[in-house]
Design a protein around this motif. Structure first.
Motif, PDB file in Angstrom:
ATOM      1  N   ILE A 162      -6.770  -6.114  -1.301  1.00 37.46           N
ATOM      2  CA  ILE A 162      -7.678  -6.711  -0.317  1.00 37.46           C
ATOM      3  C   ILE A 162      -9.117  -6.407  -0.716  1.00 37.46           C
ATOM      4  CG2 ILE A 162      -8.441  -6.481   2.089  1.00 37.46           C
ATOM      5  CD1 ILE A 162      -5.425  -6.189   2.763  1.00 37.46           C
TER       6      ILE A 162
ATOM      7  N   ILE B 244      -8.934  -6.550   8.236  1.00 33.72           N
ATOM      8  CA  ILE B 244      -8.152  -6.105   7.075  1.00 33.72           C
ATOM      9  C   ILE B 244      -6.648  -6.124   7.358  1.00 33.72           C
ATOM     10  CG2 ILE B 244      -7.628  -4.120   5.582  1.00 33.72           C
ATOM     11  CD1 ILE B 244     -10.613  -3.419   5.600  1.00 33.72           C
TER      12      ILE B 244
ATOM     13  N   THR C 263       0.739  -5.629  -0.824  1.00 36.33           N
ATOM     14  CA  THR C 263      -0.582  -4.983  -0.848  1.00 36.33           C
ATOM     15  C   THR C 263      -0.452  -3.529  -1.285  1.00 36.33           C
ATOM     16  OG1 THR C 263      -1.159  -6.367   1.040  1.00 36.33           O
ATOM     17  CG2 THR C 263      -2.694  -4.583   0.497  1.00 36.33           C
TER      18      THR C 263
ATOM     19  N   ILE D  55      -7.092  -1.391  -1.226  1.00 37.75           N
ATOM     20  CA  ILE D  55      -8.263  -2.095  -0.680  1.00 37.75           C
ATOM     21  C   ILE D  55      -9.426  -1.803  -1.626  1.00 37.75           C
ATOM     22  CG2 ILE D  55      -9.735  -2.416   1.356  1.00 37.75           C
ATOM     23  CD1 ILE D  55      -7.579  -0.930   3.007  1.00 37.75           C
TER      24      ILE D  55
END
Ligand SMILES: Cc1ncc(COP(=O)(O)O)c(C=O)c1O
Length: 367
Positions: A77, A114, A122, A125
């Protein structure tokens, strides 16, 4: 009127650099963890108030190396409102970027958005402290902890920034810096990777030197990310004048804010309480309706008057050919970033910019 550029590099006095060069010539050790490389790593740790920093040849290779060092795969992300290198580092590691919109108050990734972007793929980040304004690192860490994600900050703009007296580089698992000529602290080209412990620093040092642990042992498929002795020595000298340069930038930012505060349709970002800012950039945002002119028309008018602002960051990374096909790249997913990218101009700011020159820039905007 002479051209006023968006920035001008901070150069160490040439006469101070010559003895360093003479010493390097005597030592005949030009790269591979030499004397000045070690000295600059120590000096930067001290100046920045951190423990583990590895110097690099620029600010992009540390991003790529951080992803390698932490074994990041799958999806990461990130923000579309940055310099392209942020997202490119994911692409170079075969990772899918997932763009999340930004917070208009800081231009950083919006922590409220987020969680909705997290999928089983995922793994991390990658936020950016845009313009040197710190992200909401506590909120981001809480989300990372909840989902077992790593956090790598692109801190290319955040040299010297502290929050309540603590370096912003302490947040997350790693942070990267850029020492490009245009940055608050520069080594011509250069950068660094900041990590949390000795073991990781060792791994990073191997990775930036092709993976060599000793003369005959390769521990990982590393890359060549090393900084040389000449730029390390230049960096040692430049570091001495960085605090003063930040003070000069602060003075310029204050003048811009004071002189622009009553200009209808032009807004600036505010300082954040408890933050020691570095004033790496001075963005303004143009409200076309209220200002009576588009951002691009103002940008062109500045250019016609010899003032070269920059539209950082326009276009958004998510609009570039290799990324625009991603679901998360659609403008509907990124309304704030899209609006900000269409309204921003970064005004000239650098240590040697005079009060008179700042007033000239302001006059063009006020006209
Ligand atoms: C946010 C950001 N990340 C990464 C980089 C890449 O740094 P470098 O140019 O030193 O490779 C830059 C800038 O140049 C940047 O602005």
């Amino acid at each position: 009127m002479n051209k006023i550029l968006v920035t001008s590099p901070l150069l160490p006095p040439l006469e101070d650099f010559i003895p360093y060069l003479e010493d390097i010539w005597t030592r005949k050790w030009l790269t591979n963890n030499g004397y000045y490389h070690q000295k600059l790593e120590e000096a930067l740790c001290e100046y920045l108030g951190i423990k583990y920093l590895s110097l690099f040849t620029n600010g992009t290779i540390p991003l790529i190396t951080a992803l390698q060092a932490l074994h990041i795969t799958g999806e990461v992300i990130t923000t579309p409102f940055s310099f392209v290198a942020t997202t490119h580092s994911l692409w170079w590691n075969g990772i899918k970027p997932v763009f999340v919109d930004i917070d208009p108050a800081t231009c950083n990734i919006d922590p409220n958005k987020i969680e909705a972007a997290i999928t089983p793929q995922t793994t991390a980040i990658m936020p950016v402290h845009v313009y040197g304004n710190p992200c909401d690192t506590a909120r981001i860490q809480a989300i990372a902890d909840k989902y077992g994600l790593k956090v790598i900050y692109d801190a290319a703009h955040a040299f010297g920034v502290t929050v309540n007296g603590k370096s912003v580089l302490e947040a997350g698992d790693m942070s990267t810096l850029s020492f490009h000529a245009t940055k608050v602290f520069n080594t011509v080209e250069g950068g660094a990777l900041v990590c949390r412990d000795e073991e990781m620093k060792q791994r990073i040092d191997y990775l930036k030197n092709f993976g060599f642990a000793d003369e005959i042992t390769i521990v990982a498929p590393g890359i060549n990310g090393k900084m040389d002795e000449i730029r390390s020595a230049y960096g040692l000298l430049n570091l001495k004048q960085t605090e003063n340069a930040i003070e000069n930038r602060r003075r310029i930012a204050r003048q811009y804010r004071a002189e622009l505060q009553n200009v209808e349709g032009i807004t600036c970002l505010n300082d954040i309480e408890g933050v020691y800012h570095n004033y790496a950039y001075f963005p303004i945002f143009v409200d076309e309706e209220k200002y009576g002119m588009t951002r691009d028309a103002l940008y062109d008018r500045m250019k016609d008057n010899n003032v070269l602002g920059r539209r950082y960051f326009y276009p958004l990374i998510s609009t570039f050919a290799d990324y625009k096909g991603l679901n998360s790249a659609s403008p509907e997913n990124l309304p704030v970033a899209t609006k900000i990218a269409d309204s921003v101009i970064c005004l000239p700011i650098y240590s040697g910019l005079s009060e008179h020159e700042v007033a000239q820039v302001v006059n063009i905007i006020k006209k």
